[in-house]
Design an enzyme around this catalytic site. Structure first.
Site, PDB file in Angstrom:
ATOM      1  N   ARG A 120       0.854  -1.196   0.000  1.00 53.99           N
ATOM      2  CA  ARG A 120       0.000   0.000   0.000  1.00 53.99           C
ATOM      3  C   ARG A 120       0.886   1.240   0.000  1.00 53.99           C
ATOM      4  NH1 ARG A 120      -5.566  -1.284   2.769  1.00 53.99           N
ATOM      5  NH2 ARG A 120      -6.366  -0.703   0.743  1.00 53.99           N
ATOM      6  N   GLN A 125      -0.635   2.357  -5.792  1.00 55.80           N
ATOM      7  CA  GLN A 125      -2.047   2.708  -5.598  1.00 55.80           C
ATOM      8  C   GLN A 125      -2.952   2.275  -6.767  1.00 55.80           C
ATOM      9  OE1 GLN A 125      -1.915   6.702  -4.296  1.00 55.80           O
ATOM     10  NE2 GLN A 125      -3.392   6.372  -2.673  1.00 55.80           N
ATOM     11  N   ASP A 128      -4.099  -1.389  -6.504  1.00 59.24           N
ATOM     12  CA  ASP A 128      -4.575  -1.811  -5.186  1.00 59.24           C
ATOM     13  C   ASP A 128      -6.038  -2.265  -5.234  1.00 59.24           C
ATOM     14  OD1 ASP A 128      -5.175  -2.117  -2.558  1.00 59.24           O
ATOM     15  OD2 ASP A 128      -4.543  -0.129  -1.923  1.00 59.24           O
ATOM     16  N   SER A 131      -8.316  -1.329  -2.178  1.00 60.34           N
ATOM     17  CA  SER A 131      -8.907   0.020  -2.189  1.00 60.34           C
ATOM     18  C   SER A 131     -10.072   0.095  -3.175  1.00 60.34           C
ATOM     19  CB  SER A 131      -7.860   1.074  -2.575  1.00 60.34           C
ATOM     20  OG  SER A 131      -6.958   1.244  -1.526  1.00 60.34           O
ATOM     21  N   TYR A 226      -2.165   2.635   8.629  1.00 55.28           N
ATOM     22  CA  TYR A 226      -3.198   1.741   9.151  1.00 55.28           C
ATOM     23  C   TYR A 226      -3.397   1.933  10.644  1.00 55.28           C
ATOM     24  CZ  TYR A 226      -3.305  -0.954   4.898  1.00 55.28           C
ATOM     25  OH  TYR A 226      -3.476  -1.350   3.609  1.00 55.28           O
TER      26      TYR A 226
HETATM   27  P1  NAD Z   1      -8.772  -0.953   6.734  1.00 55.69           P
HETATM   28  O1  NAD Z   1      -9.782  -1.579   5.821  1.00 55.69           O
HETATM   29  O2  NAD Z   1      -7.687  -1.799   7.302  1.00 55.69           O
HETATM   30  O3  NAD Z   1      -9.572  -0.287   7.985  1.00 55.69           O
HETATM   31  C1  NAD Z   1     -10.693   0.569   7.806  1.00 55.69           C
HETATM   32  C2  NAD Z   1     -10.668   1.688   8.825  1.00 55.69           C
HETATM   33  O4  NAD Z   1     -10.927   1.182  10.125  1.00 55.69           O
HETATM   34  C3  NAD Z   1      -9.311   2.437   8.926  1.00 55.69           C
HETATM   35  O5  NAD Z   1      -9.519   3.797   8.636  1.00 55.69           O
HETATM   36  C4  NAD Z   1      -8.907   2.214  10.383  1.00 55.69           C
HETATM   37  O6  NAD Z   1      -8.211   3.325  10.925  1.00 55.69           O
HETATM   38  C5  NAD Z   1     -10.254   1.999  11.051  1.00 55.69           C
HETATM   39  N1  NAD Z   1     -10.203   1.386  12.383  1.00 55.69           N
HETATM   40  C6  NAD Z   1      -9.438   0.366  12.844  1.00 55.69           C
HETATM   41  N2  NAD Z   1      -9.678   0.115  14.146  1.00 55.69           N
HETATM   42  C7  NAD Z   1     -10.654   0.987  14.520  1.00 55.69           C
HETATM   43  C8  NAD Z   1     -11.350   1.221  15.758  1.00 55.69           C
HETATM   44  N3  NAD Z   1     -11.087   0.536  16.860  1.00 55.69           N
HETATM   45  N4  NAD Z   1     -12.284   2.196  15.748  1.00 55.69           N
HETATM   46  C9  NAD Z   1     -12.553   2.922  14.642  1.00 55.69           C
HETATM   47  N5  NAD Z   1     -11.930   2.764  13.471  1.00 55.69           N
HETATM   48  C10 NAD Z   1     -10.980   1.809  13.397  1.00 55.69           C
HETATM   49  O7  NAD Z   1      -8.081   0.285   6.073  1.00 55.69           O
HETATM   50  P2  NAD Z   1      -8.176   0.916   4.616  1.00 55.69           P
HETATM   51  O8  NAD Z   1      -9.463   1.635   4.503  1.00 55.69           O
HETATM   52  O9  NAD Z   1      -7.871  -0.102   3.598  1.00 55.69           O
HETATM   53  O10 NAD Z   1      -6.974   1.953   4.685  1.00 55.69           O
HETATM   54  C11 NAD Z   1      -6.744   2.804   5.784  1.00 55.69           C
HETATM   55  C12 NAD Z   1      -5.823   3.936   5.343  1.00 55.69           C
HETATM   56  O11 NAD Z   1      -4.626   3.403   4.724  1.00 55.69           O
HETATM   57  C13 NAD Z   1      -6.439   4.817   4.261  1.00 55.69           C
HETATM   58  O12 NAD Z   1      -7.319   5.756   4.715  1.00 55.69           O
HETATM   59  C14 NAD Z   1      -5.162   5.401   3.635  1.00 55.69           C
HETATM   60  O13 NAD Z   1      -4.683   6.480   4.422  1.00 55.69           O
HETATM   61  C15 NAD Z   1      -4.187   4.269   3.726  1.00 55.69           C
HETATM   62  N6  NAD Z   1      -4.099   3.562   2.422  1.00 55.69           N
HETATM   63  C16 NAD Z   1      -3.057   3.850   1.600  1.00 55.69           C
HETATM   64  C17 NAD Z   1      -2.977   3.217   0.353  1.00 55.69           C
HETATM   65  C18 NAD Z   1      -1.847   3.492  -0.584  1.00 55.69           C
HETATM   66  O14 NAD Z   1      -1.094   4.398  -0.328  1.00 55.69           O
HETATM   67  N7  NAD Z   1      -1.733   2.720  -1.662  1.00 55.69           N
HETATM   68  C19 NAD Z   1      -3.937   2.297  -0.042  1.00 55.69           C
HETATM   69  C20 NAD Z   1      -4.998   2.042   0.826  1.00 55.69           C
HETATM   70  C21 NAD Z   1      -5.060   2.672   2.047  1.00 55.69           C
END
Ligand code: NAD
Length: 374
Positions: A120, A125, A128, A131, A226
């Site tokens: 990630r 991106q 991915d 996402s 994360y």
């Molecule tokens: P994910 O599916 O692992 O988790 C979803 C959300 O749940 C996250 O925002 C996390 O902070 C939240 N979460 C975890 N525990 C929690 C709790 N106890 N209470 C409330 N919320 C909680 O994550 P995702 O959506 O795949 O990605 C998260 C972040 O990673 C994105 O917002 C982004 O910043 C980053 N990301 C980067 C890339 C990249 O650069 N290629 C790709 C995907 C995501």
């Protein structure tokens, strides 16, 4: 080289590449063999694949002849055994959570790539799939909730009186959560969101939702954006805050996940019992343990008039655009490993190495290496 595209199992309506993506792939000087009816559930007929330049074949022929096989869901060991010995397998193999399959691939000296392992990073991106599919899930979860809710989402001022907007609470504001917020806002709901990452707060506010703050979360800058596991004390504080907000909510959409771990429990049974009858909970984390104590994967449970939908594979409910996004992610990844019409695996590239489960009898992705050593 021949690239084979498989028909997915019955419960999976997506296909790895739609005809437009196949056309692009063929322009890279490769042949594409598509299993008959592979795109039917995503409304892509064999005729459309043929027009794009692909050949239609039976599944057995695809296994025997393909140098690279593309799919979405993992296939069985029996089918892997039917592949050419040098044939490469790609799909969302769930390799970290399926040690039996991963061990088999290593032992059989197969080369396999698992799309959920794409690092990630900014450069990765465009490849991915997690996402892209989270975007589909976040959007579709809101539509599902709006459909089940016995109320309107938007505010209405009518001759028959005024209707106040529904209140939607989104737990977890990552990719799926942000898409759910944006979709619920477009439908006119009043949206509140919560996440343990402070970075999520700005994003939530920028798309017009209110952020529910619970102070004292643990964050780890080394976790690549994360969330990490929270203390028991924090989790209790969080559950109490969610309880207060849930009593006023019409819809709760939960998306909270922690990579490689069970999803955190955020909505307790007492919270569900305190909610207004008619409310709806959509739990997108149901298959990884659930954010709601009462959710069951792939089932809708009703408690005191509150319906809790444990969502399984939502992207399969929107197969056309989900497949389009999947195919685009695949093409961006394939650009890294196909050169002059042949496979060219450069393990110096962090995306190629990071996505590779195993090659030549050895695990490659560092988390897979760690998993097989423990
Ligand atoms: P994910 O599916 O692992 O988790 C979803 C959300 O749940 C996250 O925002 C996390 O902070 C939240 N979460 C975890 N525990 C929690 C709790 N106890 N209470 C409330 N919320 C909680 O994550 P995702 O959506 O795949 O990605 C998260 C972040 O990673 C994105 O917002 C982004 O910043 C980053 N990301 C980067 C890339 C990249 O650069 N290629 C790709 C995907 C995501």
């Amino acid at each position: 080289m021949i690239i084979g595209i498989l028909k997915e199992p019955k419960d999976e309506a997506r296909v790895a590449l739609l005809p437009d993506a196949v056309k692009t792939l063929i322009s890279w000087n490769v042949s594409v063999w598509v299993e008959n009816n592979a795109g039917a559930s995503a409304y892509a007929s064999d005729e459309l694949y043929k027009e794009a330049g692909a050949e239609i074949h039976q599944r057995a022929e695809i296994f025997q002849q393909s140098d690279l096989i593309l799919g979405i869901q993992a296939i069985s060991q029996e089918e892997i055994a039917k592949m050419k010995s040098a044939g490469v397998l790609m799909g969302q193999l769930n390799a970290l959570f399926n040690p039996e399959l991963t061990n088999y691939l290593v032992q059989e000296k197969r080369t396999a790539f698992s799309m959920e392992l794409v690092p990630r990073t900014t450069r990765a991106q465009a490849m991915d799939v997690l996402s892209s599919m989270a975007t589909v899930s976040g959007y579709k979860a809101v539509l599902m909730a709006a459909d089940l809710l016995p109320r309107f989402f938007p505010m209405f001022m009518t001759a028959a009186g005024s209707i106040s907007p529904s209140r939607v609470l989104i737990l977890g504001a990552g990719v799926a959560g942000l898409q759910a917020i944006a979709t619920a806002r477009r439908l006119g709901a009043a949206v509140f969101a919560f996440d343990v990452r402070q970075a999520a707060k700005e994003e939530v506010l920028s798309i017009g939702a209110k952020f529910v703050d619970v102070e004292g979360a643990t964050e780890d800058k080394g976790a690549g954006g994360y969330a990490v596991e929270q203390s028991a004390e924090y989790l209790q504080k969080q559950k109490d805050t969610i309880h207060e907000h849930a009593m006023k909510a019409d819809v709760i959409i939960t998306t909270a996940q922690i990579p490689g771990r069970k999803a955190p429990l955020l909505v307790e049974e007492r919270t569900v019992r305190a909610m207004k009858p008619g409310s709806v909970i959509i739990d997108l984390a149901a298959s990884s343990g659930g954010n709601c104590a009462l959710s069951q994967p792939d089932q809708t449970v009703e408690v005191n008039g509150v319906r809790i939908v444990g969502v399984g594979n939502l992207p399969a409910n929107m197969p056309q655009d989900a497949s389009k996004m999947y195919g685009k992610n695949y093409l961006n990844f394939l650009k890294l490993i196909i050169k002059d019409g042949s496979l060219n695996l450069n393990f110096e590239d962090d995306i190629v190495a990071g996505t590779c489960v195993c090659h030549d009898g050895k695990p490659v992705n560092s988390r897979i290496v760690q998993m097989l050593n423990t």
